[in-house]
Design an enzyme around this catalytic site. Structure first.
Site, PDB file in Angstrom:
ATOM      1  N   ALA A  63      -1.863  -6.712   0.890  1.00 34.06           N
ATOM      2  CA  ALA A  63      -2.060  -8.087   1.054  1.00 34.06           C
ATOM      3  C   ALA A  63      -2.002  -8.539   2.783  1.00 34.06           C
ATOM      4  O   ALA A  63      -2.642  -9.225   3.191  1.00 34.06           O
ATOM      5  CB  ALA A  63      -1.277  -9.069   0.501  1.00 34.06           C
ATOM      6  N   HIS A  64      -0.935  -7.838   3.377  1.00 32.91           N
ATOM      7  CA  HIS A  64      -0.676  -8.439   4.659  1.00 32.91           C
ATOM      8  C   HIS A  64      -1.602  -7.848   5.500  1.00 32.91           C
ATOM      9  O   HIS A  64      -1.317  -8.178   6.906  1.00 32.91           O
ATOM     10  CB  HIS A  64       0.783  -8.002   5.026  1.00 32.91           C
ATOM     11  N   CYS A  86       3.654   2.144  11.091  1.00 34.88           N
ATOM     12  CA  CYS A  86       4.532   3.255  10.293  1.00 34.88           C
ATOM     13  C   CYS A  86       5.276   4.429  11.037  1.00 34.88           C
ATOM     14  O   CYS A  86       6.250   4.735  10.521  1.00 34.88           O
ATOM     15  CB  CYS A  86       3.856   3.454   9.189  1.00 34.88           C
ATOM     16  N   THR A  95       9.634  -7.148 -12.257  1.00 33.10           N
ATOM     17  CA  THR A  95       9.162  -8.379 -12.592  1.00 33.10           C
ATOM     18  C   THR A  95       8.234  -8.716 -11.389  1.00 33.10           C
ATOM     19  O   THR A  95       8.376  -8.452 -10.272  1.00 33.10           O
ATOM     20  CB  THR A  95      10.348  -9.402 -12.167  1.00 33.10           C
ATOM     21  N   ALA A 125       0.908  -1.256  -0.053  1.00 34.16           N
ATOM     22  CA  ALA A 125       0.127   0.072  -0.016  1.00 34.16           C
ATOM     23  C   ALA A 125       0.798   1.220   0.041  1.00 34.16           C
ATOM     24  O   ALA A 125       0.494   2.407  -0.562  1.00 34.16           O
ATOM     25  CB  ALA A 125      -0.947  -0.054   1.404  1.00 34.16           C
ATOM     26  N   THR A 126       2.049   1.307   0.476  1.00 32.36           N
ATOM     27  CA  THR A 126       2.934   2.158   0.534  1.00 32.36           C
ATOM     28  C   THR A 126       3.193   2.733  -0.906  1.00 32.36           C
ATOM     29  O   THR A 126       3.149   3.982  -1.190  1.00 32.36           O
ATOM     30  CB  THR A 126       4.002   2.125   1.476  1.00 32.36           C
TER      31      THR A 126
END
Length: 382
Positions: free
Chosen positions: A202-203, A326, A241, A75-76
């Site tokens: 995702a986390h 954060c 990639t 997200a960052t």
């Protein structure tokens, strides 16, 4: 309890075992390990198919077209890409955001300010919400973007994204939403809410770290400038990639989130009520944030007469936090709590408790008992 009770799900969630099992199929020679960009052989085709399948799974959670999902490292990066990409090349752009956004938004906007971009910083309501009227009043003729989070990561309060999105769409202003804390915890509909750009991680949803996504609306087409160059991957918006195993993990995690959303919200609401009832006997406990407009899994409490650092030291068998992960490198009081009007002394007395899929009633009861015991003891030795 032999190991610390984990009550910091807002910082990160453990990977669901189903997700971990799925990821393992995309790592070794016996699995699908190819480069998704290798389009001249079966290994690459298989990897590409897995990536596109996961893209559909992520899109389904937010009611989007799979073609609107751009993979990022989290997200960052999604926040950075959305905000910097939206203002790049604009003449005298103006951004509207709030004082209590995630650092990935705050620091990006501060950096842009140093480059000459004009930024309006909205002060939230006492309960942490940003109201549509505040946003409307801040708009200018040169406003390019409004960036607001859907669910605050320290308070759990929820801003009315749909109302703000409808107002901004009428005025032709781009709307970016950080939904990292919202996905899997409440209904997220990027199309219905008229969002243009939306960041995901995702986390925070029982998937792996190091992978996220940015929703970029296609109709009408939203154009953002790439911030990472080198190959033109992801429709030219994000080169690099693609990590097939992580992407598959995010896709599976989001698929599970769709399946479990209603049941999980009910469970978390029950855990929240149980936890608050357990600490109800303590005097001088204040809930920070909204008790009405919120997700159920995050509770931020201040304890009168007890500073958070001393309380955390006493709660050695509980994994909790005094603010956002954060901002954990600073000993300053939470900028989010100060942003909603708390004095430094009040902010220094606050802890965030966050529950999740694997929390149990036994753990909640244990945590509440420990908090009552430690707070009582600390107050007695003042």
């Amino acid at each position: 309890m032999k190991k610390p009770v984990y009550l910091d799900y807002a910082a990160t969630t453990p990977v669901d075992p189903v997700v971990a099992d799925e990821m393992c199929k995309y790592l070794t020679l016996d699995g699908v390990f190819g480069n998704p960009a290798s389009r001249t052989h079966a290994y690459g085709w298989q990897a590409e198919a897995a990536v596109e399948g996961a893209r559909r799974q992520v899109a389904n959670l937010i009611h989007a077209d799979p073609r609107e999902i751009v993979w990022t490292s989290g997200a960052t990066e999604s926040d950075n890409l959305a905000i910097k990409g939206a203002v790049a090349g604009r003449d005298n752009p103006h951004i509207v955001t709030s004082l209590i956004e995630h650092k990935a938004v705050l620091d990006t906007c501060k950096w842009l300010e140093r480059q000459g971009v004009s930024v309006t910083w909205l002060a939230p309501e006492r309960d942490g919400r940003i109201l549509p009227g505040q946003v409307e009043s801040a708009l200018r003729d040169n406003t390019v973007l409004v960036s607001l989070m859907m669910v605050n990561n320290e308070l759990g309060c929820q801003t009315d994204i749909a109302a703000i999105g409808a107002m901004l769409r009428e005025r032709g202003v781009l709307f970016h939403v950080d939904a990292a804390q919202a996905a899997g915890k409440t209904e997220v509909d990027a199309t219905l809410a008229k969002v243009d750009l939306l960041s995901l991680s995702a986390h925070k949803v029982y998937g792996p770290k190091g992978i996220g996504a940015l929703y970029v609306r296609r109709s009408p087409d939203v154009r953002i400038e790439s911030q990472i160059h080198g190959g033109g991957h992801e429709r030219g918006m994000r080169s690099g990639t693609l990590p097939t195993h992580q992407i598959v993990g995010m896709g599976k995690a989001f698929e599970l989130a769709i399946e479990h959303l209603e049941q999980e919200c009910e469970m978390l609401e029950s855990m929240r009520s149980r936890f608050l009832a357990g600490v109800n006997n303590l005097d001088g406990v204040t809930l920070n944030g909204s008790d009405q407009y919120r997700v159920p899994g995050i509770v931020n409490l201040s304890f009168a007469g007890v500073d958070a650092e001393s309380l955390m030291l006493g709660l050695r068998n509980l994994a909790v936090s005094s603010g956002s992960a954060c901002a954990s490198a600073t000993i300053e009081p939470s900028f989010v709590l100060r942003g909603i009007g708390l004095e430094d002394e009040q902010a220094h007395r606050a802890l965030r408790f966050s529950f999740g899929r694997f929390s149990t009633g036994e753990e909640i009861d244990y945590a509440a008992t420990q908090i009552v015991d430690v707070v009582t003891r600390l107050r007695s030795v003042r």
